[in-house]
Design a protein around this motif. Sequence first.
Motif, PDB file in Angstrom:
ATOM      1  N   LEU A 151       1.337 -16.400   1.421  1.00 26.87           N
ATOM      2  CA  LEU A 151       1.425 -15.058   1.980  1.00 26.87           C
ATOM      3  C   LEU A 151       1.806 -14.039   0.907  1.00 26.87           C
ATOM      4  O   LEU A 151       1.277 -12.918   0.876  1.00 26.87           O
ATOM      5  CB  LEU A 151       2.448 -15.050   3.113  1.00 26.87           C
ATOM      6  N   GLY A 152       2.713 -14.450   0.004  1.00 28.13           N
ATOM      7  CA  GLY A 152       3.093 -13.560  -1.095  1.00 28.13           C
ATOM      8  C   GLY A 152       1.923 -13.264  -2.014  1.00 28.13           C
ATOM      9  O   GLY A 152       1.781 -12.142  -2.508  1.00 28.13           O
ATOM     10  N   TRP A 153       1.076 -14.271  -2.242  1.00 26.09           N
ATOM     11  CA  TRP A 153      -0.102 -14.064  -3.096  1.00 26.09           C
ATOM     12  C   TRP A 153      -1.045 -13.023  -2.490  1.00 26.09           C
ATOM     13  O   TRP A 153      -1.514 -12.106  -3.172  1.00 26.09           O
ATOM     14  CB  TRP A 153      -0.823 -15.394  -3.291  1.00 26.09           C
ATOM     15  N   PHE A 154      -1.309 -13.169  -1.183  1.00 27.18           N
ATOM     16  CA  PHE A 154      -2.194 -12.209  -0.530  1.00 27.18           C
ATOM     17  C   PHE A 154      -1.557 -10.822  -0.475  1.00 27.18           C
ATOM     18  O   PHE A 154      -2.238  -9.803  -0.673  1.00 27.18           O
ATOM     19  CB  PHE A 154      -2.537 -12.687   0.880  1.00 27.18           C
ATOM     20  N   LEU A 155      -0.255 -10.758  -0.229  1.00 29.63           N
ATOM     21  CA  LEU A 155       0.418  -9.466  -0.197  1.00 29.63           C
ATOM     22  C   LEU A 155       0.432  -8.816  -1.579  1.00 29.63           C
ATOM     23  O   LEU A 155       0.316  -7.590  -1.701  1.00 29.63           O
ATOM     24  CB  LEU A 155       1.851  -9.636   0.314  1.00 29.63           C
ATOM     25  N   ALA A 156       0.583  -9.641  -2.638  1.00 29.23           N
ATOM     26  CA  ALA A 156       0.539  -9.091  -4.005  1.00 29.23           C
ATOM     27  C   ALA A 156      -0.841  -8.515  -4.301  1.00 29.23           C
ATOM     28  O   ALA A 156      -0.958  -7.431  -4.894  1.00 29.23           O
ATOM     29  CB  ALA A 156       0.902 -10.180  -5.017  1.00 29.23           C
ATOM     30  N   SER A 157      -1.891  -9.220  -3.903  1.00 22.90           N
ATOM     31  CA  SER A 157      -3.241  -8.693  -4.110  1.00 22.90           C
ATOM     32  C   SER A 157      -3.459  -7.410  -3.310  1.00 22.90           C
ATOM     33  O   SER A 157      -4.047  -6.439  -3.806  1.00 22.90           O
ATOM     34  CB  SER A 157      -4.278  -9.740  -3.698  1.00 22.90           C
ATOM     35  N   LEU A 158      -2.953  -7.402  -2.073  1.00 23.48           N
ATOM     36  CA  LEU A 158      -3.089  -6.210  -1.249  1.00 23.48           C
ATOM     37  C   LEU A 158      -2.310  -5.037  -1.852  1.00 23.48           C
ATOM     38  O   LEU A 158      -2.795  -3.892  -1.875  1.00 23.48           O
ATOM     39  CB  LEU A 158      -2.592  -6.508   0.169  1.00 23.48           C
ATOM     40  N   ALA A 159      -1.103  -5.324  -2.355  1.00 25.66           N
ATOM     41  CA  ALA A 159      -0.300  -4.264  -2.975  1.00 25.66           C
ATOM     42  C   ALA A 159      -0.986  -3.725  -4.226  1.00 25.66           C
ATOM     43  O   ALA A 159      -0.974  -2.515  -4.485  1.00 25.66           O
ATOM     44  CB  ALA A 159       1.091  -4.803  -3.317  1.00 25.66           C
ATOM     45  N   VAL A 188       5.999  -8.045  -5.813  1.00 20.33           N
ATOM     46  CA  VAL A 188       5.799  -8.713  -4.519  1.00 20.33           C
ATOM     47  C   VAL A 188       5.781 -10.232  -4.697  1.00 20.33           C
ATOM     48  O   VAL A 188       6.356 -10.977  -3.894  1.00 20.33           O
ATOM     49  CB  VAL A 188       4.496  -8.217  -3.870  1.00 20.33           C
ATOM     50  N   SER A 192       8.324 -13.124  -3.033  1.00 18.63           N
ATOM     51  CA  SER A 192       7.869 -14.283  -2.257  1.00 18.63           C
ATOM     52  C   SER A 192       8.401 -15.587  -2.838  1.00 18.63           C
ATOM     53  O   SER A 192       8.782 -16.498  -2.099  1.00 18.63           O
ATOM     54  CB  SER A 192       6.343 -14.299  -2.202  1.00 18.63           C
TER      55      SER A 192
END
Length: 466
Positions: A151-159, A188, A192
Motif C-alpha cells: 500500500l505504501g508503494w502505491f501511495l508513494a507512486s500516487l504522491a 511516503v 509505510s
Amino acid sequence: MTHRLFLLLVLLTAPQAPVLLAQEPAADESPAESTPAAPQRVDVEPVAEDEQIAKRLERILTATEWFRSPSARVEEGVVFLGARCQTAKQKQWAESLALNTQDVVAVVNRIEVDQPSLLDFSPATSQLDTMVREAVQAAPVLAVAVLLLVLGWFLASLAARLVGHLSQKRVANSLLRGVVTKTAAIGVMLLSVYLALKVSGLTRLAATVLGGTGLLGIVLGIAFRDIAENFLASILISLQRPFRAGDLVTIDGRHGFVQSVTTRGTQLMTLDGNHVQIPNATVYKSVIENVTANPNQRLSFVVGIDYTDSASEAQQTVLDALKSHDAVLNDPESLVLVDDLAASTVNLRVYFWVNGERHSVLKVRSAVLRRVKRTLQQHGFTLPDEQREMIFPHGITVQMASDEASQPAPVAKPKAAPSDPNAEADTESTAAEGDLSPERRVIEEQAAGSRPLATGDNLLEENGGG
C-alpha cells in the motif's frame, strides 16, 4: 530385618518435614520440552496408608503419559519411585509430586532418564517444529506488514504523480520538479516501512530506521560530497540559466558551444570540435563569459600608415570601407581611432560590430581586413613595415672618394610600384573565407555525429537553442 529396624528408628527420630533420602543424578534436560510445576499438596485422607500413597502416585504418573512402566512403593512413609522418562524435568516433577503428597517423609527417586542416541534428531525436529509454529502464528502479522508495504508503494507512486502534476505549473525547472516528486515519494515510503515494522513488533528497529535515515544522509553527504555539490550546482544552474544550449561561452578558460547540462557536468564543444565536460560545481563558481547572450560582437584590429599620410583621411577611408561591407553593422557605429605613434607607422585601431548569430566573426574579420587594405592602397596610402622606409623618387648621386674624377652616378631606379590594387576582387568574401556563415552550424553538425560524454537528461533541452 535389622536394616529395616534401623531405618525405622532413623525415621522416627527425624523431623516431620519430608526429607529426600536418595536421588538419582539428573541428566541434561532438553530445552524443547516444557513441564509444569508440581502441585504444592496432594491430600489423600487425613491419615494415609502406605498402600494408598503408592497407588495414588502410580495412577498420577500413569495419567501424565510421561513415564514408561511407572511404579511406586511406600514403606513407612518412604516412597521408592521407578520408571523411565525422557527428560530430567519430568524426573524432578515426579519427585516433587511424591514429596508434596500427604504423610510422605522421604523420596528415593530411581526414575531413569533416557539418554539420547547419537542419531537422535528429535531436538532439531522439535526446534524446527517450534519455528514452524511461530512462523504460522506470525503469518497474520507478516501479511499485514506486507500489505502496508504494498500500500505504501502505491501511495508513494500516487504522491509522486500528484506532486508532479501540481508542480508542473508552479515549478518551471524540470530537475527541481524531479527532486520534489522523489522527496514526496520517499517520505511516503519511509512512513509505510515504519508502520510495517511497528505492526511486526519491531518498534526499536522502526525507530532505528527513521533515526538512521538522517544519519545515512549525513554519511552519504560526506562520502559523496563532490557528487552532491555537482548535483546542487546543476539545480542552481538550471534555475538561474546563465546560458542556453547552443550558446558560445567561456568557462574556466574553456571556449566552446554549450551542448548539454546534466546532473554531473556541463558539456561544451570547442571550436576545434573537441568535447569538454566541466563539473557543475566549477561552472557555478567560475566566471562565465556568454558570447551569444548578446548577438552583436565588437571586433578590432590595428593598421599602420606612413607618417607622410594624412591620418584623418586614412580614418575616413577605413570608415568608408567598413560601412561598405554588408556584414558590418551600422548600429552600433564603427570607430577608427589613432592608437599609437610607432617607430615607422601611425597605428589606427579599427572597431566594428558584427552579428554573431548571422555571420562568423572570424570570417568577417578576415574579409574586413582584406577590404581595408585594398581601399587604403587604392587611395594612395602607404602601409610600411616595422622598419623606417625612405623613398627617393628622383634617385641619389653617389661619389666614391677613391675616384680621381667625379663621375656622375647612375640615377637609381624608383621603387617598383605595387600591383594595381584594383586587381583584387571587390567581394564581401573570398572562396578561402567561405560564405561568412557562423561556426555554430558546423559545430552543431559535428555534435550531432559525435558521442556524448555523459548520459542523462539534458537540463537545457526545455530552453532550446539560441
